[in-house]
Write a protein that holds these residues in place. Structure first.
Motif, PDB file in Angstrom:
ATOM      1  N   LYS A 100      52.448   1.238  86.777  1.00 21.88           N
ATOM      2  CA  LYS A 100      52.865   1.860  85.677  1.00 21.88           C
ATOM      3  C   LYS A 100      53.072   0.878  84.531  1.00 21.88           C
ATOM      4  CE  LYS A 100      55.104   6.055  87.095  1.00 21.88           C
ATOM      5  NZ  LYS A 100      54.487   7.021  86.089  1.00 21.88           N
ATOM      6  N   LYS A 101      53.722  -0.246  84.866  1.00 22.10           N
ATOM      7  CA  LYS A 101      54.092  -1.426  83.920  1.00 22.10           C
ATOM      8  C   LYS A 101      52.686  -1.892  83.455  1.00 22.10           C
ATOM      9  CE  LYS A 101      57.635  -3.823  84.385  1.00 22.10           C
ATOM     10  NZ  LYS A 101      58.755  -4.972  84.687  1.00 22.10           N
ATOM     11  N   ALA A 102      51.853  -2.396  84.429  1.00 25.21           N
ATOM     12  CA  ALA A 102      50.454  -2.979  84.048  1.00 25.21           C
ATOM     13  C   ALA A 102      49.652  -2.129  83.040  1.00 25.21           C
ATOM     14  CB  ALA A 102      49.616  -3.160  85.312  1.00 25.21           C
ATOM     15  N   LEU A 103      49.500  -0.793  83.447  1.00 24.52           N
ATOM     16  CA  LEU A 103      48.704   0.164  82.377  1.00 24.52           C
ATOM     17  C   LEU A 103      49.314   0.072  81.129  1.00 24.52           C
ATOM     18  CD1 LEU A 103      47.420   2.804  84.985  1.00 24.52           C
ATOM     19  CD2 LEU A 103      46.374   0.807  84.329  1.00 24.52           C
ATOM     20  N   ALA A 104      50.565   0.205  81.135  1.00 23.60           N
ATOM     21  CA  ALA A 104      51.248   0.202  79.713  1.00 23.60           C
ATOM     22  C   ALA A 104      50.799  -0.979  78.858  1.00 23.60           C
ATOM     23  CB  ALA A 104      52.754   0.500  80.211  1.00 23.60           C
ATOM     24  N   LYS A 105      51.049  -2.207  79.569  1.00 28.79           N
ATOM     25  CA  LYS A 105      50.787  -3.482  78.889  1.00 28.79           C
ATOM     26  C   LYS A 105      49.386  -3.757  78.492  1.00 28.79           C
ATOM     27  CE  LYS A 105      54.401  -6.389  80.774  1.00 28.79           C
ATOM     28  NZ  LYS A 105      54.881  -6.975  79.509  1.00 28.79           N
ATOM     29  N   ASP A 106      48.201  -3.279  79.302  1.00 32.36           N
ATOM     30  CA  ASP A 106      46.980  -3.242  79.086  1.00 32.36           C
ATOM     31  C   ASP A 106      46.289  -2.352  79.656  1.00 32.36           C
ATOM     32  OD1 ASP A 106      44.399  -4.143  78.449  1.00 32.36           O
ATOM     33  OD2 ASP A 106      44.735  -6.308  78.912  1.00 32.36           O
ATOM     34  N   PRO A 107      45.875  -1.178  79.043  1.00 33.15           N
ATOM     35  CA  PRO A 107      45.182   0.007  79.434  1.00 33.15           C
ATOM     36  C   PRO A 107      43.903  -0.498  80.079  1.00 33.15           C
ATOM     37  CG  PRO A 107      45.947   0.526  77.334  1.00 33.15           C
ATOM     38  CD  PRO A 107      46.191  -1.098  77.416  1.00 33.15           C
ATOM     39  N   LYS A 108      43.005  -1.581  79.635  1.00 35.54           N
ATOM     40  CA  LYS A 108      41.821  -1.723  79.987  1.00 35.54           C
ATOM     41  C   LYS A 108      41.656  -1.974  81.556  1.00 35.54           C
ATOM     42  CE  LYS A 108      41.142  -5.143  77.328  1.00 35.54           C
ATOM     43  NZ  LYS A 108      42.349  -5.043  76.267  1.00 35.54           N
ATOM     44  N   TYR A 109      42.747  -2.303  82.103  1.00 32.32           N
ATOM     45  CA  TYR A 109      42.693  -2.609  83.570  1.00 32.32           C
ATOM     46  C   TYR A 109      42.426  -1.347  84.378  1.00 32.32           C
ATOM     47  CZ  TYR A 109      43.369  -7.622  83.590  1.00 32.32           C
ATOM     48  OH  TYR A 109      42.912  -8.997  83.267  1.00 32.32           O
ATOM     49  N   VAL A 110      42.826  -0.138  83.682  1.00 30.00           N
ATOM     50  CA  VAL A 110      42.369   1.118  84.577  1.00 30.00           C
ATOM     51  C   VAL A 110      40.882   1.366  84.748  1.00 30.00           C
ATOM     52  CG1 VAL A 110      41.531   2.597  82.470  1.00 30.00           C
ATOM     53  CG2 VAL A 110      42.933   3.481  84.424  1.00 30.00           C
ATOM     54  N   ASN A 111      40.058   0.406  84.037  1.00 27.99           N
ATOM     55  CA  ASN A 111      38.584   0.497  84.004  1.00 27.99           C
ATOM     56  C   ASN A 111      38.336  -0.514  85.085  1.00 27.99           C
ATOM     57  OD1 ASN A 111      35.822  -0.471  83.189  1.00 27.99           O
ATOM     58  ND2 ASN A 111      36.083   1.457  81.917  1.00 27.99           N
ATOM     59  N   TYR A 112      37.280  -0.030  86.173  1.00 25.42           N
ATOM     60  CA  TYR A 112      36.803  -0.845  87.365  1.00 25.42           C
ATOM     61  C   TYR A 112      35.852  -2.004  86.503  1.00 25.42           C
ATOM     62  CZ  TYR A 112      33.696  -1.681  91.490  1.00 25.42           C
ATOM     63  OH  TYR A 112      33.547  -2.288  92.700  1.00 25.42           O
TER      64      TYR A 112
END
Length: 287
Positions: free
Chosen positions: A235-247
């Motif tokens: 949750k913390k990672a995606l809040a900081k940088d949403p691009k990491y949701v992308n493969y």
């Protein structure tokens, strides 16, 4: 006083001569011819201004000034380097390589020339040439931690994990707070199935800078044994940088297949559903 009378005599003797000169000047305009030293200084000043414009995002203006600088003084390798940097910013990679070749012809002992070449080769997916350029640069400047790190990244792409790890370790020895190199050690060790060491390395990177990449990497490492912590970190990672949701974005950051697979499983967790949707919507908004 003697000097004054000498001047009077000289003026008298040459008054006719100067009168003729003034007549000629009325027909032929006077031009200032700068010395070689002045030209070099002007070229360098213009080059510095071009370099400054890069940092303000004025890429086209920077390119025009850099072109002018090398026209004024084509024998200064620093100006060719500035021009190459401006050309890279304007995605003129072929022209940038040409400028770097000219800089190398003037002075082949500048490591920045080879490091800049490696940067271009990586952008145009020519890894083998990028590696050669980096190795040449490191022969001149063997303790450049960023160049060592970049060479490690190429080996990571080649799945040469052990050599990549050694280079990342060397980079960290030179710059102990270089969290990116520590993080990439974690990436490499995960592909070598050493999850426990990956956990320690991601934790170490986070202790230096709480960046999204080691946060999500750590989450993927602990997802089996500590789901609650994994969800919190993700949750913390995606809040900081949403691009990491992308493969594909993670792949660009050199995440290996094993870590990618673990992350995909983690992101399918029901407790992360809203975070994943929000991250994807932010990517769409920013594109």
């Amino acid at each position: 006083m003697r000097q004054f009378f000498k001047k009077i005599i000289l003026i008298s003797l040459f008054s006719f001569y100067f009168f003729q000169i003034e007549k000629v000047k009325s027909i032929v305009p006077y031009y200032y011819l700068p010395t070689k030293k002045n030209l070099q200084k002007q070229g360098l000043d213009i080059g510095k201004n071009a370099h400054h414009l890069l940092y303000f995002g004025r890429y086209e203006d920077s390119l025009n000034l850099a072109k002018l600088a090398v026209k004024i003084n084509a024998k200064d390798e620093k100006l060719w380097l500035i021009l190459a940097e401006a050309q890279i910013a304007n995605e003129q990679y072929k022209n940038a390589l040409s400028s770097l070749n000219k800089a190398e012809q003037i002075n082949s002992k500048i490591s920045e020339v080879y490091f800049a070449k490696s940067n271009i080769y990586l952008r145009i997916s020519q890894q083998a040439k990028a590696k050669i350029a980096l190795e040449k640069g490191l022969k001149i400047e063997p303790n450049n931690h960023r160049a060592i790190f970049q060479l490690g990244n190429i080996l990571l792409m080649e799945k040469n994990y052990l050599r990549a790890i050694k280079l990342f370790e060397k980079s960290v020895k030179i710059k102990p707070d270089f969290w990116q190199a520590i993080n990439n050690q974690g990436l490499a060790y995960f592909e070598k199935n050493n999850v426990n060491l990956s956990i320690k390395l991601f934790e170490s990177a986070i202790s230096i800078q709480e960046n999204a990449e080691p946060l999500l990497g750590l989450a993927s490492c602990v997802r089996i044994n500590n789901t609650k912590l994994a969800i919190h970190l993700a949750k913390k990672a995606l809040a900081k940088d949403p691009k990491y949701v992308n493969y594909d974005y993670r792949k660009e950051q050199l995440w290996g297949e094993k870590l990618q697979a673990s992350t995909e499983i983690l992101l399918q967790n029901e407790q992360l559903k809203q975070d994943v949707i929000l991250a994807k919507s932010k990517i769409i908004e920013s594109s």
